[in-house]
Design a protein around this motif. Structure first.
Motif, PDB file in Angstrom:
ATOM      1  N   SER A   1       0.843  -1.177   0.000  1.00  0.00           N
ATOM      2  CA  SER A   1       0.000   0.000   0.000  1.00  0.00           C
ATOM      3  C   SER A   1       0.886   1.237   0.000  1.00  0.00           C
ATOM      4  N   GLU A   2       0.278   2.408  -0.164  1.00  0.00           N
ATOM      5  CA  GLU A   2       1.042   3.647  -0.117  1.00  0.00           C
ATOM      6  C   GLU A   2       1.626   3.909   1.267  1.00  0.00           C
ATOM      7  N   ASN A   3       1.113   3.238   2.290  1.00  0.00           N
ATOM      8  CA  ASN A   3       1.601   3.399   3.663  1.00  0.00           C
ATOM      9  C   ASN A   3       2.732   2.437   4.011  1.00  0.00           C
ATOM     10  N   GLY A   4       3.169   1.615   3.055  1.00  0.00           N
ATOM     11  CA  GLY A   4       4.260   0.688   3.307  1.00  0.00           C
ATOM     12  C   GLY A   4       3.818  -0.674   3.809  1.00  0.00           C
ATOM     13  N   LEU A   5       2.521  -0.904   3.934  1.00  0.00           N
ATOM     14  CA  LEU A   5       2.039  -2.224   4.335  1.00  0.00           C
ATOM     15  C   LEU A   5       2.138  -3.187   3.164  1.00  0.00           C
ATOM     16  N   ILE A   6       2.473  -4.433   3.465  1.00  0.00           N
ATOM     17  CA  ILE A   6       2.481  -5.468   2.437  1.00  0.00           C
ATOM     18  C   ILE A   6       1.661  -6.651   2.946  1.00  0.00           C
ATOM     19  N   THR A   7       1.128  -7.408   2.028  1.00  0.00           N
ATOM     20  CA  THR A   7       0.425  -8.635   2.375  1.00  0.00           C
ATOM     21  C   THR A   7       0.878  -9.728   1.429  1.00  0.00           C
ATOM     22  N   GLY A   8       0.793 -10.919   1.888  1.00  0.00           N
ATOM     23  CA  GLY A   8       1.178 -12.072   1.090  1.00  0.00           C
ATOM     24  C   GLY A   8       0.831 -13.336   1.841  1.00  0.00           C
ATOM     25  N   THR A  61      -6.489 -26.125   6.061  1.00  0.00           N
ATOM     26  CA  THR A  61      -7.022 -24.849   5.611  1.00  0.00           C
ATOM     27  C   THR A  61      -5.914 -24.040   4.948  1.00  0.00           C
ATOM     28  N   ASP A  62      -6.210 -23.495   3.777  1.00  0.00           N
ATOM     29  CA  ASP A  62      -5.288 -22.574   3.100  1.00  0.00           C
ATOM     30  C   ASP A  62      -5.924 -21.199   3.069  1.00  0.00           C
ATOM     31  N   MET A  63      -5.210 -20.195   3.563  1.00  0.00           N
ATOM     32  CA  MET A  63      -5.689 -18.818   3.529  1.00  0.00           C
ATOM     33  C   MET A  63      -4.671 -17.975   2.792  1.00  0.00           C
ATOM     34  N   THR A  64      -5.100 -17.336   1.708  1.00  0.00           N
ATOM     35  CA  THR A  64      -4.200 -16.517   0.904  1.00  0.00           C
ATOM     36  C   THR A  64      -4.792 -15.122   0.726  1.00  0.00           C
ATOM     37  N   THR A  65      -4.006 -14.110   1.039  1.00  0.00           N
ATOM     38  CA  THR A  65      -4.424 -12.733   0.817  1.00  0.00           C
ATOM     39  C   THR A  65      -3.946 -12.289  -0.558  1.00  0.00           C
ATOM     40  N   SER A  66      -4.703 -11.352  -1.153  1.00  0.00           N
ATOM     41  CA  SER A  66      -4.329 -10.940  -2.499  1.00  0.00           C
ATOM     42  C   SER A  66      -4.223  -9.436  -2.684  1.00  0.00           C
ATOM     43  N   GLN A  67      -4.935  -8.655  -1.899  1.00  0.00           N
ATOM     44  CA  GLN A  67      -4.910  -7.192  -2.036  1.00  0.00           C
ATOM     45  C   GLN A  67      -4.942  -6.543  -0.660  1.00  0.00           C
ATOM     46  N   ILE A  68      -4.380  -5.320  -0.566  1.00  0.00           N
ATOM     47  CA  ILE A  68      -4.404  -4.572   0.684  1.00  0.00           C
ATOM     48  C   ILE A  68      -4.682  -3.103   0.382  1.00  0.00           C
ATOM     49  N   ARG A  69      -5.516  -2.482   1.226  1.00  0.00           N
ATOM     50  CA  ARG A  69      -5.784  -1.051   1.098  1.00  0.00           C
ATOM     51  C   ARG A  69      -4.854  -0.281   2.032  1.00  0.00           C
ATOM     52  N   ASN A  70      -4.813   1.033   1.883  1.00  0.00           N
ATOM     53  CA  ASN A  70      -3.948   1.865   2.722  1.00  0.00           C
ATOM     54  C   ASN A  70      -4.298   1.780   4.198  1.00  0.00           C
ATOM     55  N   ASP A  71      -5.570   1.494   4.532  1.00  0.00           N
ATOM     56  CA  ASP A  71      -5.958   1.405   5.941  1.00  0.00           C
ATOM     57  C   ASP A  71      -5.721   0.007   6.521  1.00  0.00           C
ATOM     58  N   GLY A  72      -5.132  -0.907   5.752  1.00  0.00           N
ATOM     59  CA  GLY A  72      -4.785  -2.231   6.256  1.00  0.00           C
ATOM     60  C   GLY A  72      -5.814  -3.309   6.009  1.00  0.00           C
ATOM     61  N   VAL A  73      -6.949  -2.984   5.420  1.00  0.00           N
ATOM     62  CA  VAL A  73      -7.955  -3.994   5.104  1.00  0.00           C
ATOM     63  C   VAL A  73      -7.430  -4.870   3.971  1.00  0.00           C
ATOM     64  N   VAL A  74      -7.524  -6.194   4.152  1.00  0.00           N
ATOM     65  CA  VAL A  74      -7.060  -7.125   3.131  1.00  0.00           C
ATOM     66  C   VAL A  74      -8.222  -7.981   2.628  1.00  0.00           C
ATOM     67  N   VAL A  75      -8.098  -8.425   1.394  1.00  0.00           N
ATOM     68  CA  VAL A  75      -9.054  -9.372   0.819  1.00  0.00           C
ATOM     69  C   VAL A  75      -8.283 -10.587   0.337  1.00  0.00           C
ATOM     70  N   GLY A  76      -8.952 -11.707   0.315  1.00  0.00           N
ATOM     71  CA  GLY A  76      -8.297 -12.925  -0.139  1.00  0.00           C
ATOM     72  C   GLY A  76      -9.271 -14.075  -0.175  1.00  0.00           C
ATOM     73  N   SER A  77      -8.721 -15.274  -0.113  1.00  0.00           N
ATOM     74  CA  SER A  77      -9.560 -16.463  -0.138  1.00  0.00           C
ATOM     75  C   SER A  77      -9.117 -17.443   0.938  1.00  0.00           C
ATOM     76  N   CYS A  78     -10.073 -18.257   1.351  1.00  0.00           N
ATOM     77  CA  CYS A  78      -9.839 -19.274   2.366  1.00  0.00           C
ATOM     78  C   CYS A  78     -10.485 -20.559   1.848  1.00  0.00           C
ATOM     79  N   VAL A  79      -9.728 -21.653   1.882  1.00  0.00           N
ATOM     80  CA  VAL A  79     -10.237 -22.936   1.393  1.00  0.00           C
ATOM     81  C   VAL A  79     -10.019 -23.996   2.470  1.00  0.00           C
ATOM     82  N   ASP A  80     -11.100 -24.704   2.821  1.00  0.00           N
ATOM     83  CA  ASP A  80     -11.022 -25.842   3.733  1.00  0.00           C
ATOM     84  C   ASP A  80     -10.982 -27.126   2.913  1.00  0.00           C
TER      85      ASP A  80
END
Length: 103
Positions: A1-8, A61-80
């Motif tokens: 994100s523009e704030n330096g946060l990363i997700t993976g 369970t596999d949980m993978t994040t794919s996107q992050i906003r500047n406020d730290g909210v992340v989206v992704g997928s979770c598979v059981d």
């Protein structure tokens, strides 16, 4: 994100599952080794707490994040993944998620 946060996400060899994270880079380099604190890991097992593993099944369970906003909210997928004792007895359920920061 523009704030330096990363997700993976990474492969957790101790549980054979993918786990996701949100953290910051300390040096701003292209490549950096990171050490994650417990509160930086985004993980829940099972994805859907209304569907625990039935008797005779093992849950992964596999949980993978794919996107992050500047406020730290992340989206992704979770598979059981449910593996049964019988050979070839396997099923899985996938879900999308939105995770909000807790700190």
């Amino acid at each position: 994100s523009e704030n330096g946060l990363i997700t993976g996400f990474y492969w957790a060899s101790d549980t054979d599952e993918f786990k996701s994270y949100v953290t910051t880079l300390s040096q701003g380099n292209e490549f950096e080794t990171i050490t994650l604190a417990d509160d930086e890991v985004v993980f829940q097992s099972p994805c859907n707490s209304d569907m625990p593993a039935p008797p005779g099944y093992i849950l992964f369970t596999d949980m993978t994040t794919s996107q992050i906003r500047n406020d730290g909210v992340v989206v992704g997928s979770c598979v059981d993944y449910y593996f049964g004792e019988a050979p070839g007895d396997f099923t899985f359920y996938g879900y999308g998620f939105i995770a909000t920061p807790i700190k």
